[in-house]
Design a protein around this motif. Structure first.
Motif, short mmCIF file in Angstrom:
data_model
loop_
_atom_site.label_atom_id
_atom_site.label_comp_id
_atom_site.label_asym_id
_atom_site.label_seq_id
_atom_site.Cartn_x
_atom_site.Cartn_y
_atom_site.Cartn_z
N GLY A 42 12.25 -46.23 -18.48
CA GLY A 42 12.09 -44.80 -18.29
C GLY A 42 10.79 -44.36 -17.67
O GLY A 42 10.66 -43.22 -17.27
N VAL A 43 9.76 -45.23 -17.57
CA VAL A 43 8.48 -44.79 -17.05
C VAL A 43 8.50 -44.65 -15.53
O VAL A 43 7.84 -43.81 -14.95
CB VAL A 43 7.37 -45.78 -17.48
N LEU A 44 9.26 -45.49 -14.86
CA LEU A 44 9.25 -45.48 -13.41
C LEU A 44 9.91 -44.22 -12.86
O LEU A 44 10.74 -43.60 -13.50
CB LEU A 44 9.98 -46.71 -12.86
N SER A 45 9.52 -43.84 -11.65
CA SER A 45 10.04 -42.63 -11.03
C SER A 45 11.53 -42.76 -10.79
O SER A 45 12.06 -43.83 -10.54
CB SER A 45 9.33 -42.39 -9.70
N ALA A 88 3.10 -44.93 -11.38
CA ALA A 88 2.09 -43.90 -11.09
C ALA A 88 2.56 -42.94 -10.01
O ALA A 88 1.77 -42.17 -9.48
CB ALA A 88 0.78 -44.56 -10.67
N GLY A 89 3.84 -42.99 -9.66
CA GLY A 89 4.37 -42.07 -8.66
C GLY A 89 4.67 -42.78 -7.35
O GLY A 89 4.32 -43.95 -7.16
N PRO A 90 5.32 -42.08 -6.42
CA PRO A 90 5.67 -42.70 -5.14
C PRO A 90 4.45 -42.93 -4.26
O PRO A 90 3.42 -42.28 -4.41
CB PRO A 90 6.62 -41.67 -4.51
N VAL A 213 -6.19 -43.30 -2.05
CA VAL A 213 -6.00 -44.20 -3.20
C VAL A 213 -4.57 -44.76 -3.23
O VAL A 213 -4.10 -45.23 -4.26
CB VAL A 213 -6.34 -43.50 -4.53
N GLY A 214 -3.88 -44.67 -2.09
CA GLY A 214 -2.56 -45.28 -1.99
C GLY A 214 -1.45 -44.51 -2.67
O GLY A 214 -0.44 -45.10 -3.07
N ARG A 215 -1.59 -43.19 -2.80
CA ARG A 215 -0.57 -42.37 -3.44
C ARG A 215 -0.07 -41.30 -2.49
O ARG A 215 -0.68 -41.03 -1.44
CB ARG A 215 -1.11 -41.73 -4.72
N GLU A 219 -0.67 -35.13 -8.07
CA GLU A 219 -0.68 -35.22 -9.52
C GLU A 219 -0.94 -36.65 -10.02
O GLU A 219 -1.36 -36.85 -11.16
CB GLU A 219 0.63 -34.71 -10.11
N SER A 220 -0.69 -37.67 -9.18
CA SER A 220 -0.91 -39.05 -9.61
C SER A 220 -2.28 -39.59 -9.19
O SER A 220 -2.58 -40.76 -9.40
CB SER A 220 0.19 -39.96 -9.04
N VAL A 221 -3.14 -38.72 -8.61
CA VAL A 221 -4.50 -39.12 -8.27
C VAL A 221 -5.38 -38.99 -9.51
O VAL A 221 -5.46 -37.93 -10.13
CB VAL A 221 -5.06 -38.24 -7.13
N LEU A 222 -6.05 -40.08 -9.88
CA LEU A 222 -6.84 -40.11 -11.11
C LEU A 222 -8.35 -40.14 -10.86
O LEU A 222 -9.12 -40.31 -11.80
CB LEU A 222 -6.46 -41.33 -11.95
N LEU A 223 -8.80 -39.96 -9.60
CA LEU A 223 -10.21 -40.01 -9.28
C LEU A 223 -10.66 -38.72 -8.62
O LEU A 223 -9.98 -38.19 -7.74
CB LEU A 223 -10.52 -41.19 -8.34
N GLY A 224 -11.82 -38.25 -9.05
CA GLY A 224 -12.44 -37.11 -8.39
C GLY A 224 -13.35 -37.57 -7.27
O GLY A 224 -13.59 -38.77 -7.06
N THR A 225 -13.89 -36.61 -6.52
CA THR A 225 -14.77 -36.92 -5.39
C THR A 225 -15.96 -37.73 -5.87
O THR A 225 -16.68 -37.33 -6.78
CB THR A 225 -15.26 -35.62 -4.74
N PRO A 226 -16.20 -38.91 -5.26
CA PRO A 226 -17.25 -39.79 -5.76
C PRO A 226 -18.63 -39.46 -5.20
O PRO A 226 -18.76 -38.82 -4.16
CB PRO A 226 -16.79 -41.17 -5.26
N MET A 227 -19.64 -39.94 -5.92
CA MET A 227 -21.00 -40.01 -5.38
C MET A 227 -21.17 -41.40 -4.81
O MET A 227 -20.87 -42.39 -5.47
CB MET A 227 -22.02 -39.74 -6.48
N LEU A 228 -21.65 -41.50 -3.56
CA LEU A 228 -21.73 -42.77 -2.85
C LEU A 228 -23.17 -43.06 -2.49
O LEU A 228 -23.85 -42.23 -1.87
CB LEU A 228 -20.86 -42.72 -1.59
N SER A 229 -23.67 -44.25 -2.90
CA SER A 229 -25.04 -44.63 -2.58
C SER A 229 -25.09 -45.32 -1.23
O SER A 229 -24.07 -45.65 -0.63
CB SER A 229 -25.60 -45.58 -3.66
N SER A 230 -26.31 -45.57 -0.75
CA SER A 230 -26.47 -46.21 0.55
C SER A 230 -26.01 -47.65 0.55
O SER A 230 -25.79 -48.24 1.60
CB SER A 230 -27.95 -46.14 0.97
#
Length: 345
Positions: A42-45, A88-90, A213-215, A219-230
């Motif tokens: 039941g978990v899969l789409s 995690a969605g299509p 992120v391959g989605r 709604e299936s995106v689990l990451l917010g905008t990152p801080m990126l170092s040099s």
């Protein structure tokens, strides 16, 4: 030997049932096998594939007297994998979404723990170790046809206490269209649930684009905008939805295993994209090793740190990059992981 027909709940799928047919004793290579029937997963789409579970016991002694197993047990789960879908969605990537293995291994391990190893049904299952190796990435290339999936599981108890194991070790071989292509090793702990207090809410965060992120769906995106170092190190806020089957949890409740593995998978692709220029749609995570260090609570600030290694190429000239990751809540490490992102072209 006959197994009476019955319907049992399949743990963690929101009421989906495991249909256990009247099984027949099926000798095979000196072992017995009991057909456990179709598992509506039941978990899969939608449309959800039905996975079929067969118990291949090396000994009938425990079944004959209806006692918990104390040794190795063998199981086979088989079914069909629709292209472009996962728990995690299509997604519209070049590869099948291997995340179905995370949930399938956890659900099968918890089910056989309750049914065959004497684990009390009120103890929830939780990964303490999860390792994935895609040793044949070409076999995971998706197309418009359904792909047959077979997972052979060896399950054995560890840390037996008071007649019931608190931990199961799982070693799984994965075949797509009868082609060996992956291995999963996991340790599944059965823990006494602890009361969890509702945390202070996390601050607002803007989700990254699904394609990074391959989605497909936001709604299936689990990451917010990152801080990126040099140096390519990125730190992203983790977004746990309140209501999303398999991935979500209301504030104050533990973050699901599937969500934590999905955070690591998404962060690996995002890090490879931003630091090394790999394209998420053509990429997949070909190896993953996760070690749990603690529990995460939904609703409280949660972050994932990803540090890329040196970009290289494999024997066929395909680019690949290792990534080291940590998921942390405040000053506590929730899990540590290493992965490798591989791009097909």
């Amino acid at each position: 030997m006959q197994v009476p027909a019955s319907v049992r709940p399949w743990p963690g799928t929101g009421g989906a049932a495991t249909v256990v047919k009247s099984g027949n004793h099926q000798p095979e290579r000196g072992h017995g096998a009991v057909d456990k029937g179709d598992i509506p997963y039941g978990v899969l789409s939608a449309p959800p594939p039905a996975f079929h579970l067969v118990h291949r016991s090396p000994s009938w002694d425990n079944l004959a007297v209806d006692t918990p197993s104390r040794g190795d047990e063998r199981f086979t789960v088989s079914g069909e994998l629709p292209s472009g879908r996962g728990p995690a969605g299509p997604h519209d990537g070049y590869f099948h979404d291997w995340q179905f293995l995370t949930e399938l291994v956890r659900e099968t391990g918890s089910f056989v723990g309750y049914q065959h190893f004497g684990v009390a049904s009120y103890l929830p299952a939780q990964f303490s170790v999860f390792e994935l190796e895609l040793h044949d990435p070409a076999a995971w290339r998706a197309d418009d046809d359904r792909t047959s999936v077979t997972v052979d599981l060896r399950v054995r108890p560890s840390q037996v206490l008071d007649g019931a194991p608190h931990r199961l070790l799982l070693d799984c071989a994965v075949l797509l269209n009868a082609r060996p292509c992956a291995r999963v090793r996991a340790a599944l702990g059965f823990l006494v649930p602890m009361p969890v207090h509702t945390p202070d809410p996390a601050g607002p965060a803007v989700a990254v684009r699904p394609g990074d992120v391959g989605r497909v769906s936001a709604e299936s995106v689990l990451l917010g905008t990152p801080m990126l170092s040099s140096h390519g190190r990125l730190v992203s806020p983790v977004l746990i939805p309140g209501e999303l089957p398999g991935l979500g949890a209301p504030p104050g409740r533990p973050v699901p295993d599937l969500a934590l593995v999905e955070v690591v998978r998404q962060a690996s692709l995002l890090c490879a994209r931003l630091s090394c220029g790999l394209r998420p749609r053509l990429s997949t995570t070909t190896s993953l090793a996760v070690r749990r260090r603690g529990s995460a609570v939904a609703g409280a600030p949660l972050h994932c740190t990803a540090v890329p290694g040196t970009l290289g190429v494999d024997a066929q000239g395909h680019p690949c990059v290792p990534v080291t990751l940590t998921v942390h809540q405040g000053s506590r490490a929730v899990l540590e992981a290493t992965s490798e992102v591989y791009q097909a072209a």
